[in-house]
Design a protein around this motif. Structure first.
Motif, PDB file in Angstrom:
ATOM      1  N   GLN A   1       1.083   8.896 -19.657  1.00  0.00           N
ATOM      2  CA  GLN A   1       2.284   8.156 -19.287  1.00  0.00           C
ATOM      3  C   GLN A   1       3.157   7.754 -20.470  1.00  0.00           C
ATOM      4  OE1 GLN A   1       0.129   6.074 -15.439  1.00  0.00           O
ATOM      5  NE2 GLN A   1       1.386   4.799 -16.719  1.00  0.00           N
TER       6      GLN A   1
ATOM      7  N   ASN B   1       6.669  18.081 -10.712  1.00  0.00           N
ATOM      8  CA  ASN B   1       6.890  16.905 -11.534  1.00  0.00           C
ATOM      9  C   ASN B   1       8.259  17.009 -12.191  1.00  0.00           C
ATOM     10  OD1 ASN B   1       6.572  18.429 -14.083  1.00  0.00           O
ATOM     11  ND2 ASN B   1       4.407  18.537 -13.508  1.00  0.00           N
ATOM     12  N   SER B   2       8.572  16.091 -13.082  1.00  0.00           N
ATOM     13  CA  SER B   2       9.915  16.037 -13.659  1.00  0.00           C
ATOM     14  C   SER B   2      10.115  16.969 -14.850  1.00  0.00           C
ATOM     15  CB  SER B   2      10.219  14.600 -14.097  1.00  0.00           C
ATOM     16  OG  SER B   2       9.325  14.196 -15.123  1.00  0.00           O
TER      17      SER B   2
ATOM     18  N   THR C   1       2.094  15.735 -13.828  1.00  0.00           N
ATOM     19  CA  THR C   1       2.001  15.382 -12.410  1.00  0.00           C
ATOM     20  C   THR C   1       1.115  14.161 -12.225  1.00  0.00           C
ATOM     21  OG1 THR C   1       2.311  17.689 -11.737  1.00  0.00           O
ATOM     22  CG2 THR C   1       1.306  16.209 -10.133  1.00  0.00           C
TER      23      THR C   1
ATOM     24  N   GLU D   1       2.795  10.923 -13.601  1.00  0.00           N
ATOM     25  CA  GLU D   1       3.854  10.403 -12.734  1.00  0.00           C
ATOM     26  C   GLU D   1       3.276   9.854 -11.433  1.00  0.00           C
ATOM     27  OE1 GLU D   1       6.713  13.575 -12.425  1.00  0.00           O
ATOM     28  OE2 GLU D   1       7.363  13.330 -14.508  1.00  0.00           O
TER      29      GLU D   1
END
Length: 504
Positions: free
Chosen positions: A140, A433-434, A493, A496
């Protein structure tokens, strides 16, 4: 350290012989290689929070950290590489070679590196050594990558470390064909922070490969090789043997090599390298290993065979056979660091070992983040990791029905990854994911349909929607049904999802 007490239990050597017969698939030709290599085997006597920091509470510190993150993000990312240690060596030379200020344990392999690093760190800390740990990628927060005394450095220290070396980074940038990469700058930051601390020992995980990895400017007293399998084949090679060739570059002259169970061709490469540099070798299944393991509440109970003898009744609060093997590797690495098996043949203090392992955490690795239904996160991202995760979740949880949430990167063996989970996923929700590397959900769904069949695949482009959909599917079985959700496919993934589940 203490002598292992005498007892009336069955001969541990006999148990270890059984382990060798059961678990070791060896090529007779390796005997020639091993004849030229020293091996570690004792001859005398019978044988804290999760470490994931939140964003800084102080708005000014948070802004400053984001500015550093933005500057680092403007450099080459971790997946764009120029295979050379020239730039990082030039930077560290200007900084006064901070990586020479402490001994180090260097870790390579395909899977299990971060968990093994965290275990090594916990063991060293339990023996009152000040540790520095460098791992990647982060779950994170970028500050997770650099730890002191088993905790990520503060945002303030991360910012200060970056600012301290930034002028020298710019100096090297101006002299090189390519600017220093994101990972190279972070590596220099870690080595500088460890020297400034100062630490007694650094635990360093490679970013990718070994020979030309930016971390490979250290001379690791102990080189650890976790299991090798196929990953990053476009950069490291298409066979375990080729990949092992790159990873063997961390083995330095007169070092001790702690070798996890490997494919025979990969083990051959590692042993040849050890012979070339006169390194000492300790092999899982020969000099050390897992003697027994039993599933326990919140983890597993282990008996480990170390380089100096047997370590019974070790509670490890992590799930899966793969984590038990990581624990054996970590223990052997720490024993080797302390000279067990070469200088003397005693076990390390058993109570200290037990306390250290009992305190280990590995966020995003078979991590439970919700109950009723149970939601588990695992950062597996290649077929070997997926197979280990599938076996672990089956053994530890025994879900009556398991729903998968998968967000993978486009440069991975997605089919092989999904095939490992096909026997245990009742349904799979594919998402993304982003990251710019994330595989398009529709493309991922097309592969998933081929593996699972259309009726078992659901597409939710947003991760939050995917989590909600999976939890809803699990809840259809009823509150006490024993259904669960496994979120996997990528460290990003999982990170998040962890935030969305309130763990950030």
């Amino acid at each position: 350290m203490s002598e292992r007490p005498q007892n009336d239990d069955p001969d541990p050597n006999e148990a270890f012989d059984e382990l060798v017969e059961a678990e070791t698939d060896r090529d007779p030709d390796l005997a020639v290689i091993e004849a030229g290599s020293r091996t570690l085997r004792a001859q005398a006597g019978p044988p804290q929070g999760d470490g994931i920091p939140a964003r800084p509470a102080d708005p000014e510190v948070d802004r400053a950290l984001r500015a550093v993150e933005d500057e680092l993000a403007g450099r080459w990312g971790e997946t764009k590489l120029d295979p050379s240690v020239q730039r990082i060596a030039a930077l560290l030379d200007i900084l006064g070679e901070p990586q020479r200020a402490y001994p180090s344990i260097h870790i390579t392999g395909t899977n299990g590196k971060t968990s093994t690093a965290r275990m090594i760190e916990a063991l060293l800390s339990a023996f009152d050594l000040r540790t520095g740990r460098y791992t990647s990628p982060h779950v994170q927060s970028i500050t997770e990558r650099i730890s002191l005394d088993a905790a990520p450095i503060s945002a303030e220290q991360f910012i200060e470390t970056y600012r301290d070396i930034a002028p020298y980074v710019e100096m090297v940038d101006s002299q090189q064909e390519y600017r220093l990469s994101f990972f190279e700058v972070l590596t220099a930051m870690a080595y500088a922070a460890f020297a400034d601390s100062p630490v007694d020992v650094a635990v360093v995980e490679v970013g990718m490969g070994g020979t030309w990895d930016a971390t490979n400017v250290i001379d690791g007293d102990v080189a650890v090789v976790t299991p090798i399998s196929l990953d990053h084949t476009d950069r490291l090679g298409e066979t375990p043997e080729q990949i092992a060739g790159e990873k063997s570059g961390i083995i330095k002259k007169d070092a001790t090599v702690v070798l996890a169970q490997q494919p025979v061709d990969a083990a051959s490469v590692m042993l040849k390298r050890a012979v070339e540099v006169d390194a000492t070798v300790a092999r899982e299944g020969m000099e050390f290993g897992v003697l027994s393991r039993e599933v326990a509440v919140g983890g597993q109970m282990l008996t480990l065979r170390g380089l100096g003898g047997e370590y019974p009744e070790i509670f490890l609060p992590l799930y899966g056979a793969h984590q038990a093997h990581n624990a054996a590797v970590a223990l052997a690495a720490v024993e080797a660091f302390f000279g067990v098996g070469s200088d003397h043949a005693r076990t390390l203090d058993i109570d200290t070992i037990r306390s250290a392992f009992a305190a280990v955490s590995s966020p995003g690795r078979m991590e439970v983040v919700r109950r009723s239904p149970t939601v588990v996160l695992d950062a597996a991202h290649n077929p070997a990791g997926a197979q280990a995760a599938a076996e672990a979740v089956t053994e530890a949880f025994g879900f009556s029905r398991l729903v998968g949430v998968v967000g993978a990167s486009g440069d991975k063996d997605v089919r092989g990854f999904l095939e490992a989970f096909e026997p245990i996923f009742a349904e799979v929700v594919v998402t993304r994911n982003s990251s710019h590397r994330a595989m398009d959900p529709d493309e991922l769904a097309a592969v998933a349909v081929e593996v699972f069949g259309a009726e078992r695949v659901q597409v939710e482009p947003r991760l939050d929607d995917a989590l909600e959909a999976a939890i809803t599917l699990a809840e259809e079985e009823g509150e006490f049904s024993g259904a669960g959700v496994l979120v996997t496919g990528s460290v990003i993934t999982v990170g998040e999802a962890r935030l969305l589940m309130g763990r950030g």
